[in-house]
Design a protein around this motif. Sequence first.
Motif, PDB file in Angstrom:
ATOM      1  N   SER A  67       0.826  -1.203   0.000  1.00  0.00           N
ATOM      2  CA  SER A  67       0.000   0.000   0.000  1.00  0.00           C
ATOM      3  C   SER A  67       0.862   1.257   0.000  1.00  0.00           C
ATOM      4  O   SER A  67       0.584   2.220  -0.725  1.00  0.00           O
ATOM      5  N   ASP A  68       1.937   1.250   0.789  1.00  0.00           N
ATOM      6  CA  ASP A  68       2.843   2.398   0.839  1.00  0.00           C
ATOM      7  C   ASP A  68       3.534   2.609  -0.508  1.00  0.00           C
ATOM      8  O   ASP A  68       3.681   3.735  -0.968  1.00  0.00           O
ATOM      9  N   ARG A  69       3.930   1.510  -1.135  1.00  0.00           N
ATOM     10  CA  ARG A  69       4.574   1.630  -2.448  1.00  0.00           C
ATOM     11  C   ARG A  69       3.594   2.189  -3.480  1.00  0.00           C
ATOM     12  O   ARG A  69       3.969   3.016  -4.309  1.00  0.00           O
ATOM     13  N   ARG A  70       2.370   1.755  -3.422  1.00  0.00           N
ATOM     14  CA  ARG A  70       1.359   2.283  -4.356  1.00  0.00           C
ATOM     15  C   ARG A  70       1.107   3.762  -4.101  1.00  0.00           C
ATOM     16  O   ARG A  70       0.924   4.532  -5.044  1.00  0.00           O
ATOM     17  N   ALA A  71       1.106   4.153  -2.834  1.00  0.00           N
ATOM     18  CA  ALA A  71       0.926   5.572  -2.495  1.00  0.00           C
ATOM     19  C   ALA A  71       2.073   6.397  -3.070  1.00  0.00           C
ATOM     20  O   ALA A  71       1.862   7.486  -3.618  1.00  0.00           O
ATOM     21  N   MET A  72       3.298   5.891  -2.958  1.00  0.00           N
ATOM     22  CA  MET A  72       4.440   6.623  -3.491  1.00  0.00           C
ATOM     23  C   MET A  72       4.376   6.702  -5.019  1.00  0.00           C
ATOM     24  O   MET A  72       4.740   7.717  -5.603  1.00  0.00           O
ATOM     25  N   THR A  73       3.885   5.663  -5.651  1.00  0.00           N
ATOM     26  CA  THR A  73       3.721   5.696  -7.101  1.00  0.00           C
ATOM     27  C   THR A  73       2.727   6.781  -7.486  1.00  0.00           C
ATOM     28  O   THR A  73       2.978   7.558  -8.421  1.00  0.00           O
ATOM     29  N   ARG A  74       1.604   6.869  -6.745  1.00  0.00           N
ATOM     30  CA  ARG A  74       0.618   7.926  -7.008  1.00  0.00           C
ATOM     31  C   ARG A  74       1.234   9.306  -6.804  1.00  0.00           C
ATOM     32  O   ARG A  74       0.994  10.229  -7.570  1.00  0.00           O
ATOM     33  N   PHE A  75       2.055   9.434  -5.758  1.00  0.00           N
ATOM     34  CA  PHE A  75       2.689  10.717  -5.472  1.00  0.00           C
ATOM     35  C   PHE A  75       3.608  11.131  -6.622  1.00  0.00           C
ATOM     36  O   PHE A  75       3.558  12.263  -7.108  1.00  0.00           O
ATOM     37  N   TYR A  76       4.452  10.219  -7.099  1.00  0.00           N
ATOM     38  CA  TYR A  76       5.381  10.554  -8.178  1.00  0.00           C
ATOM     39  C   TYR A  76       4.652  10.822  -9.490  1.00  0.00           C
ATOM     40  O   TYR A  76       5.090  11.658 -10.280  1.00  0.00           O
ATOM     41  N   GLU A  77       3.550  10.151  -9.721  1.00  0.00           N
ATOM     42  CA  GLU A  77       2.758  10.442 -10.921  1.00  0.00           C
ATOM     43  C   GLU A  77       2.180  11.851 -10.833  1.00  0.00           C
ATOM     44  O   GLU A  77       2.200  12.600 -11.809  1.00  0.00           O
ATOM     45  N   ALA A  78       1.668  12.223  -9.657  1.00  0.00           N
ATOM     46  CA  ALA A  78       1.124  13.570  -9.467  1.00  0.00           C
ATOM     47  C   ALA A  78       2.227  14.617  -9.577  1.00  0.00           C
ATOM     48  O   ALA A  78       2.032  15.679 -10.183  1.00  0.00           O
ATOM     49  N   LEU A  79       3.373  14.330  -9.017  1.00  0.00           N
ATOM     50  CA  LEU A  79       4.507  15.256  -9.086  1.00  0.00           C
ATOM     51  C   LEU A  79       4.962  15.441 -10.532  1.00  0.00           C
ATOM     52  O   LEU A  79       5.248  16.559 -10.970  1.00  0.00           O
ATOM     53  N   SER A  80       4.996  14.366 -11.288  1.00  0.00           N
ATOM     54  CA  SER A  80       5.409  14.439 -12.695  1.00  0.00           C
ATOM     55  C   SER A  80       4.427  15.240 -13.541  1.00  0.00           C
ATOM     56  O   SER A  80       4.814  15.816 -14.561  1.00  0.00           O
ATOM     57  N   ALA A  81       3.176  15.290 -13.126  1.00  0.00           N
ATOM     58  CA  ALA A  81       2.158  16.013 -13.887  1.00  0.00           C
ATOM     59  C   ALA A  81       2.243  17.530 -13.701  1.00  0.00           C
ATOM     60  O   ALA A  81       1.667  18.282 -14.484  1.00  0.00           O
ATOM     61  N   LEU A  82       2.957  17.995 -12.682  1.00  0.00           N
ATOM     62  CA  LEU A  82       3.107  19.436 -12.456  1.00  0.00           C
ATOM     63  C   LEU A  82       3.965  20.058 -13.543  1.00  0.00           C
ATOM     64  O   LEU A  82       4.800  19.382 -14.151  1.00  0.00           O
ATOM     65  N   SER A  83       3.796  21.366 -13.730  1.00  0.00           N
ATOM     66  CA  SER A  83       4.704  22.067 -14.647  1.00  0.00           C
ATOM     67  C   SER A  83       6.111  22.002 -14.054  1.00  0.00           C
ATOM     68  O   SER A  83       6.280  21.832 -12.841  1.00  0.00           O
ATOM     69  N   GLU A  84       7.112  22.154 -14.893  1.00  0.00           N
ATOM     70  CA  GLU A  84       8.499  22.050 -14.420  1.00  0.00           C
ATOM     71  C   GLU A  84       8.796  23.093 -13.339  1.00  0.00           C
ATOM     72  O   GLU A  84       9.447  22.791 -12.342  1.00  0.00           O
ATOM     73  N   LYS A  85       8.292  24.308 -13.508  1.00  0.00           N
ATOM     74  CA  LYS A  85       8.565  25.368 -12.536  1.00  0.00           C
ATOM     75  C   LYS A  85       7.965  25.037 -11.171  1.00  0.00           C
ATOM     76  O   LYS A  85       8.617  25.215 -10.139  1.00  0.00           O
ATOM     77  N   ARG A  86       6.724  24.568 -11.164  1.00  0.00           N
ATOM     78  CA  ARG A  86       6.076  24.215  -9.900  1.00  0.00           C
ATOM     79  C   ARG A  86       6.726  22.983  -9.272  1.00  0.00           C
ATOM     80  O   ARG A  86       6.929  22.917  -8.069  1.00  0.00           O
ATOM     81  N   ARG A  87       7.037  22.000 -10.112  1.00  0.00           N
ATOM     82  CA  ARG A  87       7.683  20.782  -9.602  1.00  0.00           C
ATOM     83  C   ARG A  87       9.040  21.110  -8.978  1.00  0.00           C
ATOM     84  O   ARG A  87       9.361  20.658  -7.888  1.00  0.00           O
ATOM     85  N   ASN A  88       9.829  21.946  -9.653  1.00  0.00           N
ATOM     86  CA  ASN A  88      11.129  22.334  -9.110  1.00  0.00           C
ATOM     87  C   ASN A  88      10.973  23.039  -7.767  1.00  0.00           C
ATOM     88  O   ASN A  88      11.719  22.750  -6.825  1.00  0.00           O
ATOM     89  N   ALA A  89      10.025  23.949  -7.660  1.00  0.00           N
ATOM     90  CA  ALA A  89       9.808  24.663  -6.394  1.00  0.00           C
ATOM     91  C   ALA A  89       9.440  23.678  -5.290  1.00  0.00           C
ATOM     92  O   ALA A  89       9.972  23.752  -4.176  1.00  0.00           O
ATOM     93  N   PHE A  90       8.552  22.735  -5.577  1.00  0.00           N
ATOM     94  CA  PHE A  90       8.135  21.770  -4.575  1.00  0.00           C
ATOM     95  C   PHE A  90       9.291  20.863  -4.169  1.00  0.00           C
ATOM     96  O   PHE A  90       9.528  20.629  -2.982  1.00  0.00           O
ATOM     97  N   VAL A  91      10.018  20.358  -5.147  1.00  0.00           N
ATOM     98  CA  VAL A  91      11.119  19.437  -4.843  1.00  0.00           C
ATOM     99  C   VAL A  91      12.201  20.144  -4.031  1.00  0.00           C
ATOM    100  O   VAL A  91      12.679  19.612  -3.027  1.00  0.00           O
ATOM    101  N   LEU A  92      12.573  21.342  -4.440  1.00  0.00           N
ATOM    102  CA  LEU A  92      13.628  22.057  -3.731  1.00  0.00           C
ATOM    103  C   LEU A  92      13.237  22.378  -2.288  1.00  0.00           C
ATOM    104  O   LEU A  92      14.047  22.230  -1.378  1.00  0.00           O
ATOM    105  N   CYS A  93      11.994  22.814  -2.082  1.00  0.00           N
ATOM    106  CA  CYS A  93      11.577  23.250  -0.738  1.00  0.00           C
ATOM    107  C   CYS A  93      11.019  22.114   0.123  1.00  0.00           C
ATOM    108  O   CYS A  93      11.345  22.018   1.300  1.00  0.00           O
ATOM    109  N   ALA A  94      10.187  21.264  -0.445  1.00  0.00           N
ATOM    110  CA  ALA A  94       9.509  20.242   0.360  1.00  0.00           C
ATOM    111  C   ALA A  94      10.314  18.950   0.477  1.00  0.00           C
ATOM    112  O   ALA A  94      10.268  18.290   1.508  1.00  0.00           O
ATOM    113  N   ILE A  95      11.038  18.595  -0.552  1.00  0.00           N
ATOM    114  CA  ILE A  95      11.784  17.339  -0.516  1.00  0.00           C
ATOM    115  C   ILE A  95      13.249  17.586  -0.161  1.00  0.00           C
ATOM    116  O   ILE A  95      13.791  16.953   0.731  1.00  0.00           O
TER     117      ILE A  95
END
Length: 144
Positions: A67-95
Motif C-alpha cells: 500500500s505504501d509503495r502504491r501511495a508513493m507511485t501515485r505521489f510521483y505520478e502527481a509530481l510528474s504532472a506538475l509544470s516544471e517550474k512548480r515541480r522544481n519549487a516543490f522538490v527544492l523546498c519540500a523534498i
Amino acid sequence: MQESMIELVVALERFRGDSSVRTYAHRIVLRTTARELAKRRATRAHIELVAEIDREGQGGDPERALSDRRAMTRFYEALSALSEKRRNAFVLCAIEKLAHDEAAAIEGVSVETLRARLKHARADLERVLADDPLLGTYVAGGER
C-alpha cells in the motif's frame, strides 16, 4: 564543480562586461548546479522515500508495504504532472528542504515568485491526492 569550471571557461568568451566577472561566474555555477540537481533530485528523493518505506515494512505487514509503495507511485505520478517550474519549487523546498531564498537562487527567480510556485504546486498536488490522507498530509506540509 568540474562542470561549472568547464562551463565558465566556455562562457567567458561570451562575457560582455554587463556585470562583474564574479556575478557572471556565480550565475554560471548556479545554472550548472541547477541542471545537475534536476538530474539527480527525483532519483535521490525516490530512493530515500522507497528506503524509508522498506525500513518501515521490514518485519511488518506486507500489505501495508504494498500500500505504501502504491501511495508513493501515485505521489510521483502527481509530481510528474506538475509544470516544471512548480515541480522544481516543490522538490527544492519540500523534498530537498532548502530555504526559500536558496531555492529561489537556484531557480533564478525572486523569493516571492518561488513562494507562489510552491503554493500552486501544493494546491495542485493536494487536489490530485485529496483522497489519500497520508499523501495529502505530506503535501500540505508547512511553509519554510
